[in-house]
Write a protein that holds these residues in place. Structure first.
Motif, PDB file in Angstrom:
ATOM      1  N   VAL A   1       0.960  -1.445  -0.010  1.00  0.00           N
ATOM      2  CA  VAL A   1      -0.001   0.127   0.071  1.00  0.00           C
ATOM      3  C   VAL A   1       1.065   1.203  -0.135  1.00  0.00           C
ATOM      4  O   VAL A   1       0.545   2.192  -0.718  1.00  0.00           O
ATOM      5  CB  VAL A   1      -0.776  -0.032   1.276  1.00  0.00           C
ATOM      6  CG1 VAL A   1      -1.720   1.240   1.364  1.00  0.00           C
ATOM      7  CG2 VAL A   1      -1.887  -1.216   0.916  1.00  0.00           C
ATOM      8  N   ASP A   2       1.928   1.181   0.578  1.00  0.00           N
ATOM      9  CA  ASP A   2       2.832   2.360   0.767  1.00  0.00           C
ATOM     10  C   ASP A   2       3.648   2.606  -0.520  1.00  0.00           C
ATOM     11  O   ASP A   2       3.573   3.621  -1.016  1.00  0.00           O
ATOM     12  CB  ASP A   2       3.982   2.135   1.940  1.00  0.00           C
ATOM     13  CG  ASP A   2       3.512   2.289   3.237  1.00  0.00           C
ATOM     14  OD1 ASP A   2       2.548   2.741   3.430  1.00  0.00           O
ATOM     15  OD2 ASP A   2       4.163   1.660   4.070  1.00  0.00           O
ATOM     16  N   GLN A   3       3.854   1.444  -1.199  1.00  0.00           N
ATOM     17  CA  GLN A   3       4.384   1.587  -2.625  1.00  0.00           C
ATOM     18  C   GLN A   3       3.459   2.192  -3.613  1.00  0.00           C
ATOM     19  O   GLN A   3       3.709   2.966  -4.427  1.00  0.00           O
ATOM     20  CB  GLN A   3       4.895   0.235  -2.964  1.00  0.00           C
ATOM     21  CG  GLN A   3       6.133  -0.640  -2.174  1.00  0.00           C
ATOM     22  CD  GLN A   3       6.331  -1.950  -2.705  1.00  0.00           C
ATOM     23  OE1 GLN A   3       6.569  -2.036  -3.864  1.00  0.00           O
ATOM     24  NE2 GLN A   3       6.886  -2.615  -1.605  1.00  0.00           N
ATOM     25  N   LEU A   4       2.218   1.722  -3.395  1.00  0.00           N
ATOM     26  CA  LEU A   4       1.143   2.313  -4.262  1.00  0.00           C
ATOM     27  C   LEU A   4       1.056   3.800  -4.099  1.00  0.00           C
ATOM     28  O   LEU A   4       0.842   4.413  -5.417  1.00  0.00           O
ATOM     29  CB  LEU A   4      -0.113   1.715  -4.157  1.00  0.00           C
ATOM     30  CG  LEU A   4      -0.334   0.196  -4.508  1.00  0.00           C
ATOM     31  CD1 LEU A   4      -1.895  -0.249  -3.877  1.00  0.00           C
ATOM     32  CD2 LEU A   4      -0.433   0.171  -5.873  1.00  0.00           C
ATOM     33  N   ARG A   5       1.247   4.304  -3.040  1.00  0.00           N
ATOM     34  CA  ARG A   5       1.142   5.704  -2.856  1.00  0.00           C
ATOM     35  C   ARG A   5       2.272   6.284  -3.317  1.00  0.00           C
ATOM     36  O   ARG A   5       2.511   7.359  -3.954  1.00  0.00           O
ATOM     37  CB  ARG A   5       0.955   5.996  -1.312  1.00  0.00           C
ATOM     38  CG  ARG A   5       0.783   7.552  -0.855  1.00  0.00           C
ATOM     39  CD  ARG A   5       0.613   7.727   0.462  1.00  0.00           C
ATOM     40  NE  ARG A   5       2.014   7.495   1.320  1.00  0.00           N
ATOM     41  CZ  ARG A   5       2.107   6.215   2.187  1.00  0.00           C
ATOM     42  NH1 ARG A   5       0.962   5.531   2.306  1.00  0.00           N
ATOM     43  NH2 ARG A   5       3.098   6.294   2.823  1.00  0.00           N
ATOM     44  N   GLU A   6       3.613   5.878  -2.778  1.00  0.00           N
ATOM     45  CA  GLU A   6       4.852   6.814  -3.172  1.00  0.00           C
ATOM     46  C   GLU A   6       5.242   6.688  -4.588  1.00  0.00           C
ATOM     47  O   GLU A   6       5.751   7.448  -5.014  1.00  0.00           O
ATOM     48  CB  GLU A   6       5.939   5.737  -2.250  1.00  0.00           C
ATOM     49  CG  GLU A   6       5.714   6.202  -0.744  1.00  0.00           C
ATOM     50  CD  GLU A   6       6.574   5.201   0.122  1.00  0.00           C
ATOM     51  OE1 GLU A   6       7.444   4.548  -0.350  1.00  0.00           O
ATOM     52  OE2 GLU A   6       6.387   5.305   1.479  1.00  0.00           O
TER      53      GLU A   6
END
Length: 395
Positions: A355-360
């Motif tokens: 999820v963090d990768q999707l955002r970043e």
């Protein structure tokens, strides 16, 4: 005194909203905040609501208070929308509240007044604000299994095993339709088994129904609530008008308490009014008035139902499109459940790190548990999201 206060936990979704707002990337996608959006990213005012407001503007003669429980006409219209003829009207006490959240909060306080020793059972997971309010009130709580993170389906056997420990007088909180945050719902046979189990245990169901009309249709989405009302001698229902009428900021909700007999309804009604008085006195009326007008006018109701159905089918189309796009990009049926789930939300089954990768990396904003707002997508952004998800799960 004030200098002794300690910081409170930050609401994760509100934090995510702030992060999205501060992101200056032009292709960012907001799948976090739980409001309906159209294809242009706007939360529209329904035509039926606009028409009702125009009528109200010309006809309204006072801004004085309504009664402590709100306008009786609103309670009647909403009772009929949610319950139909499932239970005699003289067994139902009702009070208007500031939104569905206000109804849930009043319900928890009602439970504590009626049985301070009751344990309130919540699904794992549930809407985070359920848990936050229960903790704030110091209520006794337990969780029951609900969602299998591997299959992204209801783990019904585990759910019923956990509910085997329910004691007489306990309250089991259930989502009437469109489970938030998972989108996974019980089927008709499972609802029947739950209803029979609660009766056998002497437990009381509490239904939070915030998305009626967003799942399989207005009548279909109310079927579980009506089944429980027909089966269980007592019941509590918190209903919201924010989503299906699109009047989020008007804060329009209703708390209903079904008594075992008509003779007990008067005390229940007085208690609901008392709770309103203690917490906010008179409930807001503007949204409730609009809902009442729409539900009682054949033309407005027909227009509203058509608009609501377009919203519902639009979300189903987006679900199928996302499922198909993910299948094409991953070569797997892993995400087929997205098309089967209902309502505004689904947990798509990626890790918090992904999820963090999707955002970043991709400017895709989702809640850390991988909950996405289906209505935050449109036909153009679905392929973008699918590509981003496929990339992060491939590592």
């Amino acid at each position: 005194m004030l200098e002794t206060l300690v910081p409170q936990p930050e609401d994760k979704i509100l934090k995510l909203m702030g992060m999205f707002k501060a992101d200056d990337r032009p292709n960012k996608i907001d799948l976090g905040v739980g409001v309906y959006k159209d294809a242009s990213g706007v939360t529209p005012i329904m035509g039926a609501v606009k028409a009702a407001e125009q009528q109200l503007w010309g006809a309204e003669t006072t801004k004085s208070y309504t009664g402590l429980a709100g306008d009786p006409g609103f309670s009647t219209a909403m009772r009929e929308l949610v319950l139909g003829d499932a239970v005699a009207s003289d067994r139902v006490a009702a009070a208007a509240t500031p939104g569905g959240t206000g109804a849930v909060r009043q319900a928890f306080e009602l439970i504590q007044m009626g049985n301070p020793e009751a344990t309130i059972w919540t699904s794992r997971p549930t809407w985070p604000n359920h848990l936050s309010m229960l903790k704030h009130l110091g209520a006794k709580t337990r969780e029951y299994a609900y969602f299998d993170t591997e299959t992204c389906a209801v783990e019904f056997d585990a759910m019923m095993a956990d509910l085997g420990a329910v004691a007489p007088g306990d309250v089991v909180l259930l989502h009437g339709c469109c489970h938030n945050p998972t989108g996974a719902n019980l089927n008709a046979a499972q609802w029947r088994a739950v209803a029979d189990h609660l009766v056998a245990k002497g437990a009381i169901p509490m239904i939070d129904i915030a998305y009626q009309g967003f799942g399989d249709g207005l009548e279909e989405d109310a079927s579980a609530t009506r089944l429980l009302a027909q089966t269980c001698p007592e019941m509590i229902i918190a209903a919201s008008c924010s989503k299906n009428f699109g009047i989020y900021r008007e804060r329009t909700g209703l708390l209903m308490a079904i008594s075992p007999s008509a003779g007990a309804t008067g005390v229940a009604q007085g208690t609901l009014s008392h709770l309103n008085r203690q917490n906010f006195s008179f409930p807001p009326d503007h949204g409730a008035r609009l809902v009442t007008m729409i539900l009682n006018d054949d033309t407005l109701r027909g227009q509203w139902q058509d608009e609501l159905e377009a919203m519902r089918t639009g979300m189903l189309t987006l679900r199928k499109q996302l499922s198909d796009e993910l299948r094409a990009r991953t070569g797997s049926d892993r995400f087929g459940f997205i098309a089967e789930h209902r309502g505004m939300f689904s947990r798509i089954g990626v890790t918090p790190e992904q999820v963090d990768q999707l955002r970043e990396k991709h400017a895709v904003y989702a809640v850390g548990d991988s909950r996405i707002n289906i209505a935050g997508m449109n036909a153009e952004t679905v392929p973008v999201l699918a590509e981003a998800v496929a990339e992060v799960i491939k590592g």
